[in-house]
Design a protein around this motif. Structure first.
Motif, PDB file in Angstrom:
ATOM      1  N   GLN A   1      -6.585  12.240  15.492  1.00 45.67           N
ATOM      2  CA  GLN A   1      -7.896  12.097  14.850  1.00 45.67           C
ATOM      3  C   GLN A   1      -8.910  11.464  15.809  1.00 45.67           C
ATOM      4  O   GLN A   1     -10.055  11.882  15.867  1.00 45.67           O
TER       5      GLN A   1
ATOM      6  N   GLU B   1      -8.278  16.681  11.950  1.00 44.12           N
ATOM      7  CA  GLU B   1      -9.736  16.784  11.918  1.00 44.12           C
ATOM      8  C   GLU B   1     -10.322  17.341  13.210  1.00 44.12           C
ATOM      9  O   GLU B   1     -11.073  16.657  13.907  1.00 44.12           O
TER      10      GLU B   1
ATOM     11  N   GLY C   1      -8.788  13.138  -0.099  1.00 43.91           N
ATOM     12  CA  GLY C   1      -9.743  12.068   0.131  1.00 43.91           C
ATOM     13  C   GLY C   1      -9.394  11.231   1.349  1.00 43.91           C
ATOM     14  O   GLY C   1      -8.248  11.212   1.807  1.00 43.91           O
TER      15      GLY C   1
ATOM     16  N   ASN D   1       0.857  -1.185   0.000  1.00 45.23           N
ATOM     17  CA  ASN D   1       0.000   0.000   0.000  1.00 45.23           C
ATOM     18  C   ASN D   1       0.902   1.247   0.000  1.00 45.23           C
ATOM     19  O   ASN D   1       1.419   1.659   1.032  1.00 45.23           O
TER      20      ASN D   1
ATOM     21  N   GLY E   1      -8.231   8.307   3.464  1.00 50.36           N
ATOM     22  CA  GLY E   1      -7.269   7.241   3.200  1.00 50.36           C
ATOM     23  C   GLY E   1      -6.138   7.620   2.267  1.00 50.36           C
ATOM     24  O   GLY E   1      -5.385   6.762   1.804  1.00 50.36           O
ATOM     25  N   THR E   2      -5.971   8.914   1.986  1.00 50.08           N
ATOM     26  CA  THR E   2      -4.879   9.303   1.084  1.00 50.08           C
ATOM     27  C   THR E   2      -3.556   9.494   1.821  1.00 50.08           C
ATOM     28  O   THR E   2      -2.529   9.718   1.184  1.00 50.08           O
TER      29      THR E   2
ATOM     30  N   ARG F   1      -3.395  -4.032  14.843  1.00 47.37           N
ATOM     31  CA  ARG F   1      -4.388  -2.972  14.881  1.00 47.37           C
ATOM     32  C   ARG F   1      -5.776  -3.548  15.188  1.00 47.37           C
ATOM     33  O   ARG F   1      -6.048  -4.697  14.931  1.00 47.37           O
TER      34      ARG F   1
ATOM     35  N   SER G   1      -3.105  11.731   7.672  1.00 46.99           N
ATOM     36  CA  SER G   1      -2.671  11.464   9.050  1.00 46.99           C
ATOM     37  C   SER G   1      -1.267  10.877   9.067  1.00 46.99           C
ATOM     38  O   SER G   1      -0.445  11.217   9.938  1.00 46.99           O
TER      39      SER G   1
ATOM     40  N   VAL H   1       1.421   4.682   0.285  1.00 46.87           N
ATOM     41  CA  VAL H   1       0.589   5.787   0.779  1.00 46.87           C
ATOM     42  C   VAL H   1       1.165   7.136   0.338  1.00 46.87           C
ATOM     43  O   VAL H   1       0.503   7.890  -0.369  1.00 46.87           O
TER      44      VAL H   1
HETATM   45  N1  LIG Z   1       0.084   1.844  11.044  1.00 49.46           N
HETATM   46  C1  LIG Z   1      -0.390   1.532   9.827  1.00 49.46           C
HETATM   47  N2  LIG Z   1      -0.203   0.300   9.330  1.00 49.46           N
HETATM   48  C2  LIG Z   1      -0.672  -0.035   8.104  1.00 49.46           C
HETATM   49  N3  LIG Z   1      -1.340   0.799   7.291  1.00 49.46           N
HETATM   50  C3  LIG Z   1      -1.560   2.047   7.735  1.00 49.46           C
HETATM   51  C4  LIG Z   1      -1.107   2.477   9.024  1.00 49.46           C
HETATM   52  N4  LIG Z   1      -1.481   3.766   9.198  1.00 49.46           N
HETATM   53  C5  LIG Z   1      -2.137   4.112   8.068  1.00 49.46           C
HETATM   54  N5  LIG Z   1      -2.181   3.091   7.192  1.00 49.46           N
HETATM   55  C6  LIG Z   1      -2.780   3.125   5.839  1.00 49.46           C
HETATM   56  O1  LIG Z   1      -2.356   4.307   5.206  1.00 49.46           O
HETATM   57  C7  LIG Z   1      -3.394   4.856   4.441  1.00 49.46           C
HETATM   58  C8  LIG Z   1      -3.573   6.318   4.802  1.00 49.46           C
HETATM   59  O2  LIG Z   1      -4.056   6.406   6.127  1.00 49.46           O
HETATM   60  P1  LIG Z   1      -4.315   7.796   6.822  1.00 49.46           P
HETATM   61  O3  LIG Z   1      -4.797   7.489   8.207  1.00 49.46           O
HETATM   62  O4  LIG Z   1      -3.146   8.674   6.694  1.00 49.46           O
HETATM   63  O5  LIG Z   1      -5.516   8.376   5.947  1.00 49.46           O
HETATM   64  P2  LIG Z   1      -6.139   9.821   6.020  1.00 49.46           P
HETATM   65  O6  LIG Z   1      -5.744  10.541   4.774  1.00 49.46           O
HETATM   66  O7  LIG Z   1      -5.822  10.450   7.307  1.00 49.46           O
HETATM   67  O8  LIG Z   1      -7.687   9.461   5.919  1.00 49.46           O
HETATM   68  P3  LIG Z   1      -8.926  10.020   6.769  1.00 49.46           P
HETATM   69  O9  LIG Z   1      -9.296  11.305   6.134  1.00 49.46           O
HETATM   70  O10 LIG Z   1      -9.979   8.988   6.541  1.00 49.46           O
HETATM   71  O11 LIG Z   1      -8.489  10.151   8.168  1.00 49.46           O
HETATM   72  C9  LIG Z   1      -4.611   3.998   4.664  1.00 49.46           C
HETATM   73  O12 LIG Z   1      -4.753   3.160   3.550  1.00 49.46           O
HETATM   74  C10 LIG Z   1      -4.278   3.193   5.895  1.00 49.46           C
HETATM   75  O13 LIG Z   1      -4.855   1.923   5.786  1.00 49.46           O
END
Ligand SMILES: Nc1ncnc2c1ncn2[C@@H]1O[C@H](COP(=O)(O)OP(=O)(O)OP(=O)(O)O)[C@@H](O)[C@H]1O
Ligand SMILES: [Mg+2]
Lengths: 248, 260
Positions: free
Chosen positions: A82, A162, A35, A14, A37-38, B226, A41, A16
């Protein structure tokens, strides 16, 4: 100033962050949109060193975030997670005053408690929640306690993940004003993630949109509407049709 | 099955186990180093003492008293087969102090303390509380792990000592009430028979088992996956690992104390 340079982070296959570049000038307010999951965080956690990027550099005031004195580095920061991330074994005021009760910023208990109650008031919470446990509060109240904890020690740099999600419109307004106030009056540098476009307009000096692991668009908030970027346009107008797929 | 493949699988399994041992050992050393360096968190330590020591007393006491009583009955019945009923006080004493006291207390601590430490820390991990700790300039190893390990290291030997005494008291009660032993003679036989080495081994085992129990709870909690499933898996894994390691350590320590 916070600077991210070609930051990459994958979890397994994945991918990111795929080379994120971003600059946040000192004393300014940056809002990151994008979006679900982008990786917004994940990007904040990379700056704090909670997640180690696979490659790329992150500097804060010219100093590499991963080298040097971690304690001094982290002492500059406040972070609203968050999910709130309140310590459920401690009361609300002990959560807010956590930094003020131990370590280099330690103060007398009475004083720490007073500061905590003052910060709670600033996020719209009455003094009588101070002695409750986080589990006894509603989701929005927990979020605001998290916010109070992030600003309690008056850090130079504050990250808000958020801050207004789950709050009613009036409370969102209060929190937006508070974040603006912290940046303008205290001269703090703020980095806020939000999905709420009215918050973006209220808080931001600059906006950055994260898409597909890179910054798709960044610029002053005033230029956001006339960016000509189809991704950004689709996002700020909340259209289902456009270059960003609805199923990701 | 292809023998080469089988060998490869065996090798991989061995490597996995060795790597896990290595990680736990590094974690334990890290915890130890944080126990010795400030800042210290006396409030956390106090809470850990209460949870691990004081609140474990009922379960330790009940375990010990029933085991001591059953042991007396068994030895009496077994001894009767070759006219050796009289050894009940000596065998109960040695059995409780050398073996059953430390092992049963250790396993009870694994059930009660290891599981709760693992579940608590794992929940903190999945709800980002550990991340929050770090951003608030507080080291999780110092704030969460060191107080719990130190508290277990100090209180479990005391629990074992109490368990030994209550276990012997259980045997005494059964022997005097049901098996017709003379009260004064039973006590004298017990005291005369026990050696210093028995008692020291009991306390050392207690300290070792307590440390193992706390470290495994912390290790699995800090490395939890997790979500709710991650917490469940961490809790289960920690208790299994602690129980097996306690029994293995018991074997090794018994060897060290009594066959050298
Ligand atoms: N500790 C982790 N281990 C594995 N995958 C992770 C971990 N932290 C985040 N991810 C993956 O990284 C991607 C981005 O997660 P992130 O939490 O940054 O999304 P986001 O942009 O903050 O989304 P949202 O607006 O929904 O909070 C996701 O696909 C998530 O599954
Ligand atoms: Mg997020």
């Amino acid at each position: 100033m916070i600077k991210l340079d070609n930051v990459k982070k994958s979890f397994g296959d994945n991918h990111v962050l795929r080379g994120m570049d971003l600059e946040i000038p000192k004393g300014s307010s940056m809002v990151i949109i994008g979006g679900s999951g982008t990786g917004k965080s994940v990007a904040l956690k990379c700056v704090l060193g909670l997640i180690t990027p696979d490659s790329g550099t992150i500097t804060v005031d010219g100093q590499d975030a991963r080298k040097g004195d971690r304690d001094a580095f982290l002492a500059k920061f406040g972070m609203l997670f968050q999910g709130g991330a309140l310590f459920d074994s401690l009361t609300v005021w002990q959560n807010v005053a956590f930094r003020l009760l131990r370590g280099s910023l330690k103060r007398p208990t009475e004083e720490a408690r007073e500061i905590a109650i003052e910060k709670l008031r600033r996020v719209g919470l009455k003094a009588d929640v101070a002695d409750r446990l986080p589990a006894e509060l509603s989701g929005g109240m927990q979020k605001r306690v998290g916010l109070a904890r992030a600003i309690a020690a008056e850090p130079e740099i504050i990250f808000f993940d958020e801050p207004t999600t789950g709050l009613d419109p009036i409370m969102s307004g209060v929190i937006n004003d508070l974040i603006r106030e912290i940046v303008v009056e205290m001269g703090a540098t703020a980095m806020t993630i939000t999905h709420d476009m009215s918050s973006v307009r209220a808080i931001a000096d600059n906006v950055a949109m994260l898409h597909n692991g890179v910054i798709q668009w960044t610029g002053p908030v005033a230029d956001m509407d006339a960016s000509g970027d189809p991704h950004l346009d689709q996002f700020i107008h909340g259209r289902a049709e456009g270059p960003i797929e609805a199923v990701r | 099955m292809n023998p080469v493949l089988l060998l490869g699988q065996l090798g991989r399994a061995v490597l996995t186990v060795m790597a896990a041992f290595g990680r736990v050992a590094i974690f334990a050393l890290d915890a130890l180093s944080h126990m010795l360096r400030p800042p210290f968190y006396p409030r956390e330590f106090g809470v850990a003492l209460l949870n691990i020591g004081w609140l474990s007393l009922p379960v330790v006491g009940l375990t010990a008293i029933f085991t001591g009583g059953a042991l007396a009955l068994q030895i009496y019945a077994g001894g009767a087969r070759f006219n050796a009923e009289a050894v009940v006080p000596q065998i109960v004493a040695i059995g409780m102090v050398r073996e059953l006291g430390p092992v049963l207390v250790g396993l009870m601590i694994a059930a009660r303390v290891t599981s709760s430490i693992a579940a608590e820390i794992a929940t903190m991990k999945v709800t980002e509380q550990i991340d929050a700790l770090v951003t608030l300039s507080t080291h999780p190893m110092k704030y969460l792990v060191a107080p719990r390990v130190l508290a277990a290291l100090l209180t479990v030997p005391a629990l074992v000592a109490i368990g030994d005494i209550i276990g012997i008291a259980g045997g005494y009660t059964v022997a005097v009430q049901n098996l017709g032993f003379n009260s004064a003679a039973y006590l004298r036989n017990t005291v005369d028979f026990l050696e210093m080495r028995d008692i020291v081994s009991s306390l050392v085992k207690g300290a070792a088992f307590g440390t193992i129990a706390a470290i495994m709870g912390c290790y699995y909690g800090m490395n939890s996956g997790r979500g709710a499933q991650g917490v469940g898996r961490a809790t289960k894994g920690s208790v299994e690992a602690a129980a097996v390691l306690i029994l293995a350590a018991n074997f090794v320590l018994t060897g060290v104390f009594f066959s050298l």
